[in-house]
Each structure stands twice: as C-alpha cells, then as structure tokens.
Write a protein that holds these residues in place. Sequence first.
Motif, PDB file in Angstrom:
ATOM      1  N   ARG A   3      67.850 -12.080  45.309  1.00  0.00           N
ATOM      2  CA  ARG A   3      67.083 -11.144  44.500  1.00  0.00           C
ATOM      3  C   ARG A   3      65.688 -11.711  44.261  1.00  0.00           C
ATOM      4  N   HIS A   4      64.711 -10.837  44.354  1.00  0.00           N
ATOM      5  CA  HIS A   4      63.322 -11.224  44.151  1.00  0.00           C
ATOM      6  C   HIS A   4      62.891 -10.826  42.743  1.00  0.00           C
ATOM      7  N   VAL A   5      62.297 -11.770  42.045  1.00  0.00           N
ATOM      8  CA  VAL A   5      61.942 -11.579  40.635  1.00  0.00           C
ATOM      9  C   VAL A   5      60.438 -11.750  40.452  1.00  0.00           C
ATOM     10  N   ALA A   6      59.813 -10.774  39.795  1.00  0.00           N
ATOM     11  CA  ALA A   6      58.403 -10.891  39.423  1.00  0.00           C
ATOM     12  C   ALA A   6      58.316 -11.493  38.031  1.00  0.00           C
ATOM     13  N   ILE A   7      57.447 -12.483  37.870  1.00  0.00           N
ATOM     14  CA  ILE A   7      57.216 -13.120  36.573  1.00  0.00           C
ATOM     15  C   ILE A   7      55.749 -12.934  36.231  1.00  0.00           C
ATOM     16  N   VAL A  12      53.824 -21.245  29.137  1.00  0.00           N
ATOM     17  CA  VAL A  12      55.055 -22.028  28.993  1.00  0.00           C
ATOM     18  C   VAL A  12      56.283 -21.186  29.315  1.00  0.00           C
ATOM     19  N   GLY A  13      56.316 -19.913  28.882  1.00  0.00           N
ATOM     20  CA  GLY A  13      57.451 -19.057  29.190  1.00  0.00           C
ATOM     21  C   GLY A  13      57.562 -18.752  30.670  1.00  0.00           C
ATOM     22  N   GLY A  14      56.421 -18.531  31.314  1.00  0.00           N
ATOM     23  CA  GLY A  14      56.432 -18.250  32.740  1.00  0.00           C
ATOM     24  C   GLY A  14      56.914 -19.430  33.560  1.00  0.00           C
ATOM     25  N   LEU A  15      56.461 -20.630  33.210  1.00  0.00           N
ATOM     26  CA  LEU A  15      56.898 -21.826  33.940  1.00  0.00           C
ATOM     27  C   LEU A  15      58.405 -22.029  33.817  1.00  0.00           C
ATOM     28  N   ALA A  16      58.929 -21.880  32.595  1.00  0.00           N
ATOM     29  CA  ALA A  16      60.370 -22.034  32.391  1.00  0.00           C
ATOM     30  C   ALA A  16      61.142 -20.960  33.153  1.00  0.00           C
ATOM     31  N   SER A  17      60.587 -19.753  33.225  1.00  0.00           N
ATOM     32  CA  SER A  17      61.266 -18.666  33.932  1.00  0.00           C
ATOM     33  C   SER A  17      61.314 -18.925  35.427  1.00  0.00           C
ATOM     34  N   ILE A  18      60.221 -19.445  35.998  1.00  0.00           N
ATOM     35  CA  ILE A  18      60.228 -19.793  37.426  1.00  0.00           C
ATOM     36  C   ILE A  18      61.329 -20.807  37.706  1.00  0.00           C
ATOM     37  N   GLY A  25      69.190 -19.557  42.134  1.00  0.00           N
ATOM     38  CA  GLY A  25      69.153 -19.092  43.508  1.00  0.00           C
ATOM     39  C   GLY A  25      68.341 -17.827  43.712  1.00  0.00           C
ATOM     40  N   LEU A  26      67.486 -17.476  42.758  1.00  0.00           N
ATOM     41  CA  LEU A  26      66.624 -16.310  42.878  1.00  0.00           C
ATOM     42  C   LEU A  26      65.291 -16.700  43.513  1.00  0.00           C
ATOM     43  N   GLU A  27      64.526 -15.721  43.929  1.00  0.00           N
ATOM     44  CA  GLU A  27      63.227 -15.971  44.546  1.00  0.00           C
ATOM     45  C   GLU A  27      62.130 -15.436  43.627  1.00  0.00           C
ATOM     46  N   PRO A  28      61.497 -16.311  42.821  1.00  0.00           N
ATOM     47  CA  PRO A  28      60.493 -15.834  41.873  1.00  0.00           C
ATOM     48  C   PRO A  28      59.087 -15.808  42.478  1.00  0.00           C
ATOM     49  N   THR A  29      58.303 -14.831  42.035  1.00  0.00           N
ATOM     50  CA  THR A  29      56.872 -14.797  42.312  1.00  0.00           C
ATOM     51  C   THR A  29      56.169 -14.574  40.984  1.00  0.00           C
ATOM     52  N   CYS A  30      55.357 -15.531  40.596  1.00  0.00           N
ATOM     53  CA  CYS A  30      54.671 -15.468  39.300  1.00  0.00           C
ATOM     54  C   CYS A  30      53.225 -15.018  39.518  1.00  0.00           C
ATOM     55  N   PHE A  31      52.806 -14.046  38.725  1.00  0.00           N
ATOM     56  CA  PHE A  31      51.437 -13.547  38.791  1.00  0.00           C
ATOM     57  C   PHE A  31      50.671 -14.013  37.548  1.00  0.00           C
ATOM     58  N   GLU A  32      49.612 -14.753  37.755  1.00  0.00           N
ATOM     59  CA  GLU A  32      48.790 -15.286  36.667  1.00  0.00           C
ATOM     60  C   GLU A  32      47.356 -14.796  36.848  1.00  0.00           C
ATOM     61  N   ARG A  33      46.829 -14.122  35.842  1.00  0.00           N
ATOM     62  CA  ARG A  33      45.502 -13.511  36.002  1.00  0.00           C
ATOM     63  C   ARG A  33      44.365 -14.528  35.984  1.00  0.00           C
ATOM     64  N   ARG A 102      53.896 -23.586  43.783  1.00  0.00           N
ATOM     65  CA  ARG A 102      53.884 -22.813  45.025  1.00  0.00           C
ATOM     66  C   ARG A 102      54.419 -21.393  44.836  1.00  0.00           C
ATOM     67  N   HIS A 103      55.014 -21.136  43.675  1.00  0.00           N
ATOM     68  CA  HIS A 103      55.540 -19.797  43.397  1.00  0.00           C
ATOM     69  C   HIS A 103      54.578 -18.953  42.548  1.00  0.00           C
ATOM     70  N   ILE A 104      53.384 -19.491  42.277  1.00  0.00           N
ATOM     71  CA  ILE A 104      52.427 -18.798  41.403  1.00  0.00           C
ATOM     72  C   ILE A 104      51.256 -18.268  42.229  1.00  0.00           C
ATOM     73  N   ARG A 105      50.913 -17.008  41.988  1.00  0.00           N
ATOM     74  CA  ARG A 105      49.729 -16.417  42.593  1.00  0.00           C
ATOM     75  C   ARG A 105      48.662 -16.300  41.508  1.00  0.00           C
ATOM     76  N   PHE A 106      47.649 -17.152  41.579  1.00  0.00           N
ATOM     77  CA  PHE A 106      46.605 -17.188  40.559  1.00  0.00           C
ATOM     78  C   PHE A 106      45.569 -16.096  40.802  1.00  0.00           C
ATOM     79  N   LYS A 107      44.777 -15.836  39.745  1.00  0.00           N
ATOM     80  CA  LYS A 107      43.721 -14.820  39.767  1.00  0.00           C
ATOM     81  C   LYS A 107      44.256 -13.470  40.226  1.00  0.00           C
ATOM     82  N   THR A 108      45.485 -13.193  39.804  1.00  0.00           N
ATOM     83  CA  THR A 108      46.139 -11.936  40.162  1.00  0.00           C
ATOM     84  C   THR A 108      46.625 -11.243  38.885  1.00  0.00           C
ATOM     85  N   THR A 109      46.140 -10.042  38.669  1.00  0.00           N
ATOM     86  CA  THR A 109      46.477  -9.274  37.473  1.00  0.00           C
ATOM     87  C   THR A 109      47.531  -8.221  37.797  1.00  0.00           C
TER      88      THR A 109
END
Length: 499
Positions: A3-7, A12-18, A25-33, A102-109
């Motif tokens: 399962r793919h999860v958007a964060i 601090v909450g986002g890092l813990a969630s990743i 065993g999930l596949e996270p992608t974190c979006f950080e503006r 490596r799971h974080i996409r920066f400058k992405t809103t």
Amino acid sequence: MVRHVAIIGAGVGGLASIKCCLDEGLEPTCFERSEDIGGLWRYTDSMDGGRVSVYRSVITNTSKEMSCFSDFPCPEDFPSFLPHGLLLEYFRMYAQHFDLLRHIRFKTTVVSVKKHPDFTTSGQWDVITETDGVQESHVFDAVMVCTGHYQEPHLPLASFPGIDTRFKGQYLHSQEYKDVEAFRGKRVLVVGIGNTGGDLSVELSRVAAKVFLSARRNTWVFSRVSDQGFPFDMVNTTRLNHFLDWLLPSALTKRIRFRKFNSWFNHANYGLASTKSSTFKIIINEELPFCLLSGTVVLKPNVKEFTENSAVFEDGTTEENIDVVLFATGYIFPFPFLEESVRSLFGWNKLPPASRMMADVLKQKPLVKRNPSERQNLKISFISYTDEIASCAGVKPNVLKLLLTDPRLALAIFFGPCSPYQYRLVGRGKWSGARDAILTQWQRTLKPLRTRVVDDSSDGSAGWRWMCLLALPVVALTAGFLLSKYPQPGWSSWARPQL
C-alpha cells in the motif's frame, strides 16, 4: 500488494509517520512544502510562503527523555531542555539513522486531497501536488496529515472592541514574533497567558519600556526544574502518581495538587490563580514570577476595549500610551487541501456509530475532570491516553508480570518517569534497547551537568531504592486487588483500533 501512503508534512509527526510506515511494510511518500525537515522547529527569520516557525529564543518545555522518539533516545550529552537548534539536530539524526530523507519530496505543496472515483471499493485517494508551479496527480491507498496545529493564527479581534477601528498603535499575532528588537523601548501589551504569552512577556521585559500581560483565566505557573533539580515532567509523570490519582478521592487529589502548586509561590498573591477556581490552565515558566515580583511585567485582567492609545480592562483600570499589542491567542486547525466530505483519512476503516462514539467521549470526561492540572480542551491524563492507545496496539507494558520476571525494570516503570521507551518493550515494534534506555534515563539526564564534578559522599539514591523495595509488596497487593475488581485506569477491556 504494497500500500502506498501519502504523508503531508516533514515535521516531527511526519518523520515518525514515515518510519512507522516503513516498519509496517508500507511505501510512504512525504510531501514537504519547504526545503528541509523540522516543521515549526526549524527557525527562520522570515515567514515566506506563510511558513510558521518558533521564535529565536525558544527552548522546549518538556524534557528530552519524555519527548524523544520511543526507539531513538536523545544523545546523552544533550541538555534536558533543548533550544530549537539542538532539537532540529536531533530530528536530523533520527531521519539519517532510519534513512527517511529518501522518502521526502521537498518544495512540494499538497493542493488537494479527494476521494478516488472508486473510493467505496478501493479506499483510495487522489492527491494533487505542486512543485515549482507544476501540478502533478497521484493515487494513494492512504493519507496521513502531519501538518500540526500551529498553522493559522487565531486572532479574535471581535472580542476586543476598538483594536482594529480606534487603536492607533500596532497589533500582531505571536506567530509574527521572532525577537525583541522591534519592541525595544516600547510599552507592550501581551494578550494571552499561555506558554507563549508567558515566554514573550519575560523576554520583552528586558528591552521594553513596560510590559503588561492580560490574563483571562486563572493560571498556575510551573518550573521546568523540580525536586532535587530534576526535570519536572520526569518527576511527576509516573505510574505511581497516576495510580494514586485514580485511587484517591478527587477532592483529596485536588487539595494535594493545589498545595503543590503553591509550594513554589502563592499564586493568589500574584493575581494568577486561586485554589477556589474550578477552571484554569498551567504554563511552564521559571522567570515570570520574578518579573511580576520585580515589576518588569504587570499582570492585568481581560481587556474590555481599546481606545486610540490605551487599553481599558474589565476591572475598570486603564493603561495609557500602549505602543504594541501582541496577541498570544493560539491557533486554529485548518486543512485547506481536504474536501469537506472527508471524515476518515484511512478509507478501509469505518467510523463507529455516533451513539458509540458519544458513549466513549462521556466515559473519558471523568478522567479529565479528575485531573485539575489539565485544561479540558483537547487534553486528558497523559498516561491514561497513551496506555489506552498502547492497549489497542498490544504494546502496553504489564507491570505485574514484570514484577515476577524483571523486578528491577518493573520498579523503574512504576516509580520512574513514564517515558516513551516503555511502549517499546513488547508487541509490534518491540525494540531490544528499550529496557536499557529505561534503566539509564537518569544517567542521560545528569550527564550534560557533569562539566564540573564535586565530591558528595551521600547517596540519596540508595535510600530511594530501599523505599521502593519496601513499598513493592504493598503496591503489588493493592494493585492486584483493585485491578481484579475494576478496569485499569485509562483502559477499557473492549477497546480496539477505531477511528
């Protein structure tokens, strides 16, 4: 199928969630503006793009041992209470240790989060993001919102007649505050006596001509430094204290707590709070009492209205020549990217019936009212709350069982601070270092203070250990008897994961 999860958000909450997604065993992608991790704890001088950050001088008001990640203790040479720079450094260490970046996409809103057309069968979500002006569409199996609740300031101007029509001075929200320079030599009124209002009043008193602090509620002031110089939260947030709060009559615990509150200074003499008050808040601030005592900060009641250059208070008094009004009135919790129909962020889970949810809310109310040290908005007993979640997840430590298998650890869990490591001893996410982290937490607390060692032959800790051992049979018998008749405090036998 993975399962793919958007964060949303890499604080601090986002890092813990990743990290938790990876553990499951999930596949996270974190979006950080923004361009970096840390959320509001990453200090910046500007507010470009509406980004919120802490002010320059801020220091945590919870200790490192009580607020660290449960499987990653703070370095032992870090002080117990961290300036924002050190806290951000700790976040970076956590992210690097578990390879989260490596799971974080920066400058992405994240622009919008909507249900996928086949949501009823797939539970999936359509997520639209924007990077450098280019929008992109994604489909995720789940969405975790980790944007925090300090995004949009609460500025209740309607409650202060004249502030935006007659008042000729400057007014702003504490979100815009960074340092003292803009307030040097001015007469400042701070509205709101939460932790931020108290901190800013103290800081401004060093450079302002005068600081007035307007308080609407009764407020008890605590120090971070508690008995024998240890952090307040480590000394007071224990399972023993929680057990006694549950066991003793609420009137008695309230009386004991108020006496403890006033043991530092009499709050009624300072106009802060009375033992007769039924509603109040608590703030952490070591310096505010002295500022009040020295007159560099003057406590005032709620503001009734503003004139061109003065503030009129509800007791009829007036303070003239006010230059700046600083509102420390908190925040609201906006989620502009969520569609109105969104109620559950995990599509494959269903909300229980409204009657069942209300029954659970009503069940929790006595837990809140029994603990007068907590505000009743969004807060209940810390240990009750974490233990209930831990019970649902199967990670709550069994103190009675540990008495038989590991009595040293059982004593540390029951009499010592209820630190996050306790929830890594058993169950999913069990961490092999949890036991050692619990047994060495006091050493890590004292380590940064050992910059000058003095000879002290007395060993107070030995007496404490003997007291614990003598009390152990009584505690075990009492706990066994009570738990056989009543459910454990803060936990119901039918509780299970639900949203």
